[in-house]
Each structure stands twice: as structure tokens, then as C-alpha cells.
Design a protein around this motif. Structure first.
Motif, short mmCIF file in Angstrom:
data_model
loop_
_atom_site.label_atom_id
_atom_site.label_comp_id
_atom_site.label_asym_id
_atom_site.label_seq_id
_atom_site.Cartn_x
_atom_site.Cartn_y
_atom_site.Cartn_z
N VAL A 262 19.41 -17.85 38.21
CA VAL A 262 18.66 -19.21 37.83
C VAL A 262 19.61 -20.75 38.23
O VAL A 262 19.28 -21.84 38.19
CB VAL A 262 17.64 -19.51 36.63
CG1 VAL A 262 18.45 -19.57 34.93
CG2 VAL A 262 17.24 -20.22 36.09
N HIS A 263 20.74 -19.94 37.73
CA HIS A 263 21.78 -21.36 37.80
C HIS A 263 22.27 -21.72 39.39
O HIS A 263 23.16 -23.08 39.09
CB HIS A 263 23.16 -20.70 36.67
CG HIS A 263 23.01 -20.20 35.22
ND1 HIS A 263 22.41 -21.10 34.57
CD2 HIS A 263 22.86 -19.16 34.90
CE1 HIS A 263 22.15 -20.23 33.70
NE2 HIS A 263 22.43 -19.34 34.11
N TYR B 87 20.46 -20.65 42.04
CA TYR B 87 19.77 -20.72 43.42
C TYR B 87 19.54 -21.95 44.18
O TYR B 87 19.51 -22.25 45.65
CB TYR B 87 18.60 -19.90 42.75
CG TYR B 87 17.33 -20.45 42.81
CD1 TYR B 87 16.23 -21.16 43.56
CD2 TYR B 87 17.79 -21.04 41.24
CE1 TYR B 87 15.42 -22.43 42.71
CE2 TYR B 87 16.05 -21.79 40.43
CZ TYR B 87 15.19 -22.22 41.09
OH TYR B 87 14.15 -23.48 41.11
N GLU B 88 19.35 -23.34 43.27
CA GLU B 88 18.54 -24.29 43.61
C GLU B 88 19.88 -25.09 44.83
O GLU B 88 19.67 -25.47 45.12
CB GLU B 88 18.32 -25.51 42.91
CG GLU B 88 17.14 -25.06 42.06
CD GLU B 88 17.25 -25.48 40.77
OE1 GLU B 88 16.50 -25.93 39.99
OE2 GLU B 88 18.49 -25.84 39.97
N ASP C 120 12.64 -22.21 31.13
CA ASP C 120 12.70 -22.81 32.57
C ASP C 120 12.60 -20.83 33.33
O ASP C 120 12.89 -19.79 34.58
CB ASP C 120 14.74 -21.97 32.62
CG ASP C 120 15.66 -23.66 32.02
OD1 ASP C 120 14.60 -24.31 32.42
OD2 ASP C 120 16.31 -23.12 31.61
N TYR C 121 11.51 -20.69 32.76
CA TYR C 121 10.81 -19.25 33.34
C TYR C 121 10.15 -19.85 34.96
O TYR C 121 9.89 -18.79 36.09
CB TYR C 121 10.15 -18.50 32.63
CG TYR C 121 10.91 -17.45 31.09
CD1 TYR C 121 12.20 -17.32 31.44
CD2 TYR C 121 9.05 -17.46 30.49
CE1 TYR C 121 11.99 -16.69 30.01
CE2 TYR C 121 10.18 -16.45 28.93
CZ TYR C 121 11.51 -16.34 29.33
OH TYR C 121 11.98 -15.83 28.13
N ASP C 122 10.40 -20.88 34.95
CA ASP C 122 9.60 -21.27 36.12
C ASP C 122 10.28 -21.36 37.03
O ASP C 122 9.77 -21.03 38.67
CB ASP C 122 8.53 -22.91 35.78
CG ASP C 122 7.42 -22.69 35.38
OD1 ASP C 122 6.59 -20.84 34.89
OD2 ASP C 122 6.56 -23.36 34.81
N ARG C 123 11.50 -21.33 36.89
CA ARG C 123 12.88 -21.78 37.80
C ARG C 123 12.84 -20.60 38.10
O ARG C 123 13.77 -20.26 38.63
CB ARG C 123 13.76 -22.48 36.53
CG ARG C 123 13.57 -24.47 36.84
CD ARG C 123 14.65 -25.26 36.12
NE ARG C 123 15.66 -24.85 37.11
CZ ARG C 123 17.22 -23.99 36.22
NH1 ARG C 123 16.95 -24.49 35.24
NH2 ARG C 123 17.93 -24.06 37.06
N LYS D 23 11.33 -17.79 38.43
CA LYS D 23 10.31 -17.28 39.40
C LYS D 23 11.06 -18.03 41.00
O LYS D 23 10.94 -16.85 41.35
CB LYS D 23 9.12 -17.60 38.71
CG LYS D 23 8.05 -17.13 39.77
CD LYS D 23 6.57 -18.02 39.11
CE LYS D 23 5.04 -16.91 40.19
NZ LYS D 23 4.02 -17.57 39.89
N SER D 24 11.16 -19.12 41.04
CA SER D 24 10.85 -19.56 42.07
C SER D 24 12.41 -18.95 42.90
O SER D 24 12.62 -19.29 43.92
CB SER D 24 11.19 -20.96 41.61
OG SER D 24 11.61 -21.46 42.54
N ALA D 25 13.99 -19.45 41.90
CA ALA D 25 14.98 -18.25 42.41
C ALA D 25 14.73 -17.09 42.86
O ALA D 25 14.88 -16.53 44.00
CB ALA D 25 15.44 -17.83 41.35
N ASN E 295 12.62 -17.42 46.52
CA ASN E 295 12.75 -18.73 47.46
C ASN E 295 14.73 -17.77 47.57
O ASN E 295 14.44 -17.69 49.27
CB ASN E 295 13.75 -19.80 46.49
CG ASN E 295 12.55 -20.92 46.81
OD1 ASN E 295 11.72 -21.36 48.23
ND2 ASN E 295 12.20 -21.16 45.81
#
Length: 263
Positions: free
Chosen positions: A88-89, A91-92, A119-122, A124-126, A129
Motif C-alpha cells: 500500500v505504501h 503501489y501508487e 486505507d483498506y480501499d487503497r 484493495k486497489s494495490a 492493479n
């Protein structure tokens, strides 16, 4: 008159494994190092990067892994492999720079480690993607599927851990070894109740802050290994002990269920 355009030099793709900065025995970190080392030995450019540290590398086991200090996000030629605890830290940045990346899950029970509920939605996005989700065990794969049932199973790739060749059986002694950092309270209680019940020639040997070679030497002499695995992704110590010829008694920690069976 023709003009010859010089060929542009292109940098070959490099696989960069991110690894937390922590120099105490951890099977997961050793697996990361050894994966990068094995890929390099096969002719595939690969290295390990420790975010937040320019001069760090693990020292408690032998390796030939290349450690890089430069930021791997600077080029689109890199393929990034993030451990589940750092996904999560970072992937963006991969998404922003259109870098392909994988998440290497060595413990499905750590999917939400170091992540706040907001930050659970972030998180999940990690996972959504990621190009590949690397799973260390059957149990870990089930954890990924349970957490993110919408993710296509084809993107989950089973990866095997590295097992060092130093784990071999030796001349056995009346030694019962164990790792007290695993389920410490359980280990303390078992040792307490064994004290007055073990024959005098038997001894309990804790494996703590040992190098890999010291662990291998102790296991090679151990007749019994007590496994205090708890919520493990795979659980290397019981398998290393078994390969060293010790009778393994204790917990599977879930991850070791696929090889931890009745004798």
C-alpha cells in the motif's frame, strides 16, 4: 545524401525486489534475497532494494544478491516486486509511472499489516492493479482469495520458497531445539513443564539470533524440533528441521499444512 540515425541504447528490464530494512532472522527476507540471487544466476537482471536506507543489507545469512541504492521508480524498464507489508505504501508510484509490478505475499495473515482501516480501499486497489500476485503457499492463496474474491485467479501465481542446501542431517544428539520468538508464551510453558520430566541427558536448545549456518548446525544435531509456528505463510523452520533429520512436533501455523503430516 542519407543520414544515419544512431541506435538508441535501451536498458534491459530489471526485476527489483523491495525488502524491509530489518537485520534479524526472518525467513521471508531470506526468500526475497534468494529469489533475486537465483534470477541473476539464470541471466535475468535482478536486485534487492531497501527503501529508506542507502547502506543496508541483511548480514545473518550468506548471499550473492545485488543490492541497489538508486531509486527504482526512475525508469520504466523496471519490474517491481513489493512484499505484502509494503504494497500500500509504494503501489501508487508504480501506477503513476506506469511500471509493471507484482505483490509477493509470503504471509496471507499480513495482508493488512501496517495499514489503517481508512486505507483498506487503497490496499484493495494495490492488489487489483498488480500484474501478478505471487503466493508462497496454498494457505496464502486462500487468504488472498478470501480478502479479494473479485480478483481473477489466473493472476495468482504459486511461488516456492528457497531452501538452503546447508540443512542436512548430522550426528544426532539428545537435543530438543525450538525457536522462542515463535509463540513465545507457548514455548516458555512447554519448556517449564518439560524441565522435571526430561531425562537428564536430554537438553532444550533455543535457536535465537543465530546465523543461518548456526541454525543449520543446531538442527543437524537435534533429534526433536518443537514447532511453535503461528499464522505463518509457509513456515520454513519445520521443513528445515525435517530436512535435517529431526522429528518435528508442534503446530503447522496454517501455512505448513501442505507438508506437515502425521508420520
Amino acid at each position: 545524401m542519407s543520414t544515419q540515425i544512431p541506435a538508441l541504447e535501451t536498458k534491459p528490464m530489471e526485476i527489483i525486489y523491495f525488502c524491509p530494512t530489518f537485520d534479524k532472522p526472518s525467513g521471508g527476507y531470506k526468500v526475497i534475497y534468494k529469489h533475486a540471487e537465483i534470477l541473476s544466476s539464470l541471466g535475468i537482471s535482478s536486485a534487492v532494494f531497501h527503501p529508506g536506507s542507502d547502506n543496508f543489507e541483511c548480514t545473518w545469512f550468506n548471499h550473492k544478491t545485488r543490492i541497489i541504492k538508486e531509486r527504482p521508480f526512475m525508469t520504466g524498464e523496471n519490474f517491481i516486486v513489493l512484499p505484502e507489508t509494503l504494497a500500500v505504501h509504494f503501489y501508487e508510484r508504480c501506477v503513476e509511472r506506469r511500471l509493471n509490478y507484482a505483490i509477493f505475499v509470503q504471509n496471507g495473515y499480513l495482508l493488512s499489516s501496517r495499514v489503517q482501516p481508512e486505507d483498506y480501499d487503497r490496499l484493495k486497489s494495490a492488489y487489483e492493479n498488480a500484474d501478478i500476485l505471487m503466493s508462497i503457499s496454498e494457505d496464502t492463496t486462500e487468504m488472498i482469495r478470501t480478502a479479494y474474491p473479485s480478483i481473477d485467479n489466473d493472476r495468482i501465481c504459486r511461488i516456492l520458497p528457497h531452501l538452503a542446501q546447508c540443512f542436512t542431517t548430522g550426528k544426532k544428539e539428545k537435543i530438543i531445539s525450538f525457536m522462542p520468538r515463535k509463540l513465545t508464551i507457548h514455548a516458555e510453558k512447554v519448556c517449564f513443564f518439560l524441565r522435571e520430566n526430561l531425562p537428564k541427558e536430554w537438553k532444550l536448545v533455543p535457536i535465537e539470533n543465530f546465523t543461518e549456518s548456526q541454525v543449520a548446525e543446531t538442527l543437524s544435531k537435534s533429534s526433536i524440533f518443537l514447532s511453535f509456528c503461528d499464522l505463518e505463510g509457509f513456515g520454513l523452520p519445520p521443513l528445515e528441521a525435517a530436512l535435517s533429520g529431526a522429528l518435528v512436533i508442534g503446530y503447522t501455523g496454517q501455512g505448513a499444512k501442505e507438508y506437515f503430516q502425521q508420520p
